[in-house]
Design an enzyme around this catalytic site. Structure first.
Site, short mmCIF file in Angstrom:
data_model
loop_
_atom_site.label_atom_id
_atom_site.label_comp_id
_atom_site.label_asym_id
_atom_site.label_seq_id
_atom_site.Cartn_x
_atom_site.Cartn_y
_atom_site.Cartn_z
N LYS A 172 88.37 38.11 -30.80
CA LYS A 172 87.94 38.47 -32.15
C LYS A 172 88.76 39.70 -32.56
CE LYS A 172 85.30 40.96 -35.07
NZ LYS A 172 86.43 41.15 -35.99
N GLU A 247 87.20 50.87 -24.45
CA GLU A 247 88.16 51.95 -24.75
C GLU A 247 87.83 52.44 -26.14
OE1 GLU A 247 90.04 53.44 -22.79
OE2 GLU A 247 90.18 52.02 -21.14
N1 LIG Z 1 90.78 54.23 -26.39
C1 LIG Z 1 91.60 53.28 -26.83
O1 LIG Z 1 92.32 52.64 -26.09
C2 LIG Z 1 91.64 52.98 -28.30
C3 LIG Z 1 92.75 52.31 -28.81
C4 LIG Z 1 92.77 52.03 -30.17
C5 LIG Z 1 91.71 52.40 -30.99
N2 LIG Z 1 90.67 53.05 -30.47
C6 LIG Z 1 89.56 53.48 -31.32
O2 LIG Z 1 89.26 52.49 -32.29
C7 LIG Z 1 88.71 53.08 -33.45
C8 LIG Z 1 89.38 52.51 -34.68
O3 LIG Z 1 89.29 51.12 -34.67
P1 LIG Z 1 88.24 50.30 -35.55
O4 LIG Z 1 87.91 51.07 -36.80
O5 LIG Z 1 88.77 48.92 -35.67
O6 LIG Z 1 86.94 50.33 -34.63
P2 LIG Z 1 85.57 49.54 -34.86
O7 LIG Z 1 84.67 49.95 -33.74
O8 LIG Z 1 85.08 49.65 -36.23
O9 LIG Z 1 85.98 48.00 -34.67
C9 LIG Z 1 86.56 47.53 -33.47
C10 LIG Z 1 86.28 46.03 -33.37
O10 LIG Z 1 84.87 45.83 -33.20
C11 LIG Z 1 84.40 44.90 -34.16
N3 LIG Z 1 82.99 45.20 -34.45
C12 LIG Z 1 82.51 45.97 -35.46
N4 LIG Z 1 81.16 46.00 -35.39
C13 LIG Z 1 80.80 45.26 -34.32
C14 LIG Z 1 79.55 44.93 -33.72
N5 LIG Z 1 78.39 45.38 -34.21
N6 LIG Z 1 79.54 44.16 -32.60
C15 LIG Z 1 80.71 43.73 -32.07
N7 LIG Z 1 81.92 43.99 -32.60
C16 LIG Z 1 81.97 44.76 -33.71
C17 LIG Z 1 85.34 45.08 -35.34
O11 LIG Z 1 85.32 43.98 -36.21
C18 LIG Z 1 86.67 45.24 -34.61
O12 LIG Z 1 87.18 43.98 -34.23
C19 LIG Z 1 88.94 54.57 -33.28
O13 LIG Z 1 87.74 55.20 -32.91
C20 LIG Z 1 89.94 54.66 -32.14
O14 LIG Z 1 89.89 55.84 -31.40
C21 LIG Z 1 90.60 53.34 -29.15
#
Ligand SMILES: NC(=O)c1ccc[n+]([C@@H]2O[C@H](COP(=O)([O-])OP(=O)(O)OC[C@H]3O[C@@H](n4cnc5c(N)ncnc54)[C@H](O)[C@@H]3O)[C@@H](O)[C@H]2O)c1
Ligand SMILES: O=S(=O)(O)c1ccc(CO)cc1
Length: 482
Positions: A172, A247
């Site tokens: 996803k 992560e």
């Molecule tokens: N530590 C790492 O390796 C790493 C790498 C890249 C990004 N990030 C983090 O990602 C964040 C930015 O990315 P984002 O805005 O896409 O994050 P997000 O948490 O909003 O979304 C991540 C994924 O989760 C899905 N999602 C959203 N709500 C959900 C739910 N209730 N249940 C299951 N899945 C759900 C989203 O559609 C997306 O595919 C930042 O906090 C960044 O630090 C971390």
């Protein structure tokens, strides 16, 4: 407008609706319409993966190696074209995006090799006449949930080890950037791997992500994204007994000591705070600078920032592309205001700028922001912004710098700029982070070594390199009477 469908059981399948994928450099540019799946699509994808698992999990390692190697080769051969798509949908500059695509190709080729290297152990029993074998087996159907900031590298670094070790996959991708994930799915689909082994379901996180997390036939979830969503996923996985790997965010410190090479410290800080528009989990957002070098460092960093060219991600000469979305732009701007209200001083950038693109429509462009005279307790130094916004904290000496660096709920990456072996060695041992950089930007990692953090940044086994087998396999201990 082309419609891009989900991949379920080897067939391209329409969702219940579609969403436009738009270019953050130019909102008038629509890349395509991408399927919005629902819980029924998740059920069909998981059922297909479950049905494909017995054959794939026992397939020969040569077949798995060849499929992954072929996928890696096609990604690498098409890196310029796929990089252009990535820059167009996410807003990294074209060179950064091509680099990300190359990373994805290399990851598939690395894990093609890992198919052949997965080994067990043979150990004598404490009981005479008995042999003990320890082997690793695939875990089943894995759900992979990925964020928008690395639209092809993060899917690749979850899919490749999952498939290498014999698991089946439902991916996803992030709602904002389905294009690169769809292109990757198309390459995997045409690689010849059996139907159902790899499935792509695009759509809303709350719909597709939650359906995956709740599905009883999913054995494990690997998630990269925000802390809030990650914690909810971990709770649900623990309740239902699923293996889980998270992560999440970072608030990565970059320490600059009095004895640092000034030019090097400025360059690595500019790179890790602002490149990729600061939208990297490994970006540094807290510059912790000792007092003697502080004035020269700020002056030199301001001069370096003045040379950064913000603009269309795909235009030649752009250093910093757009912020990914209107919502992210508003978040970045609001943190600049919060920091100012708490007493930090805006020393550079921090305002939305108009970079007119082909159509005359504006993208989400932000001049990278530098906030000086900030203190560790300010929100700007405690909460992840996830944009080109950096704050500087002045400290007395190394001991205070280390204490401030570790004073955070996160622990992904930490950097130090110093010419002192003593401080570099001490920092490597005592920085509370999963990854430590000496005289290098906090962002910029290899693809063949473990990646991950501590504290609120990560949960579960490491990703990447040979450490990835810890999550994507389960250990079996077999006893045989000789
Ligand atoms: N530590 C790492 O390796 C790493 C790498 C890249 C990004 N990030 C983090 O990602 C964040 C930015 O990315 P984002 O805005 O896409 O994050 P997000 O948490 O909003 O979304 C991540 C994924 O989760 C899905 N999602 C959203 N709500 C959900 C739910 N209730 N249940 C299951 N899945 C759900 C989203 O559609 C997306 O595919 C930042 O906090 C960044 O630090 C971390
Ligand atoms: O630190 S970076 O090398 O920019 C990097 C690349 C990929 C990923 C995927 O999570 C994270 C950081």
């Amino acid at each position: 407008m082309t419609i891009y469908n989900n991949l379920i059981n080897g067939a391209w399948t329409a969702g219940h609706a579609t969403t436009p994928n738009t270019n953050p450099s130019d909102q008038a540019d629509v890349i395509g319409e991408y399927a919005q799946g629902d819980a029924a699509d998740v059920n069909a994808a998981v059922a297909a993966a479950q049905a494909a698992f017995p054959a794939w999990s026992t397939s020969g390692i040569q077949a798995r190696h060849d499929a992954l190697d072929k996928i890696g080769n096609e990604i690498l051969a098409r890196k310029d074209e796929l990089g252009d798509l990535l820059a167009r949908e996410e807003g990294k500059t074209r060179p950064e995006a091509i680099g990300e695509v190359a990373r994805a190709g290399q990851i598939f080729k690395f894990f093609a090799g890992e198919c052949l290297r997965l080994a067990g152990e043979s150990i004598p029993s404490v009981r005479p006449g008995i042999g003990v074998e320890i082997t690793r087996e695939p875990i089943g159907v894995v759900g992979l949930i990925t964020p928008w900031n690395f639209p092809i590298a993060i899917p690749a670094w979850k899919i490749a080890p999952a498939l290498a070790f014999g698991n089946c996959v439902v991916l996803k991708p992030a709602d904002l950037v389905p294009g690169s994930a769809w292109a990757l799915a198309d390459i995997i689909h045409r690689s010849g791997i059996p139907a159902g082994v790899f499935n792509l379901v695009m759509g809303r996180g709350r719909v597709i992500g939650e359906a995956l997390v709740q599905h009883p036939d999913i054995a494990a979830i690997s998630f990269t994204g925000s802390v809030g969503v990650g914690r909810g996923i971990a709770e649900a996985c623990v309740k239902s007994g699923k293996k889980v790997q998270l992560e999440m965010g970072g608030k990565n410190p970059q320490v600059v000591l009095d004895d640092a090479d000034l030019a090097q410290a400025v360059e690595l800080s500019a790179q890790s705070c602002f490149y990729s528009t600061g939208q990297r989990c490994t970006a540094s957002s807290r510059l912790i600078v000792t007092e003697k070098i502080y004035p020269a460092f700020i002056e030199a960093l301001q001069a370096r920032m003045a040379k950064l060219k913000v603009g269309d991600a795909r235009a030649a000469g752009t250093d910093i592309g757009p912020v990914v979305s209107q919502a992210q732009l508003e978040q970045d701007l609001s943190y600049v205001e919060i920091a100012k209200a708490e007493g930090a001083v805006l020393a550079a950038g921090g305002e939305r700028i108009g970079c007119h693109t082909g159509s005359g429509k504006q993208g989400f462009f932000l001049q990278p922001a530098l906030l000086v005279d900030s203190t560790p307790a300010m929100r700007i130094n405690r909460e992840e912004v996830f944009g080109p916004v950096a704050s500087v904290i002045r400290v007395r000496d190394y001991d205070e710098a280390l204490a401030v660096a570790n004073d955070t709920p996160f622990g992904l990456s930490a950097g130090i700029a110093t010419t002192s072996l003593k401080y570099a060695t001490h920092f490597k041992r005592h920085a509370q982070a999963g990854m430590v950089m000496v005289n290098l930007p906090t962002a910029g990692v290899d693809y063949h070594v473990p990646f991950g953090g501590r504290k609120g940044s990560s949960y579960g086994p490491r990703e990447q390199g040979r450490y990835a087998q810890e999550f994507y396999t389960t250990v079996k201990t077999a006893y045989t009477l000789a």
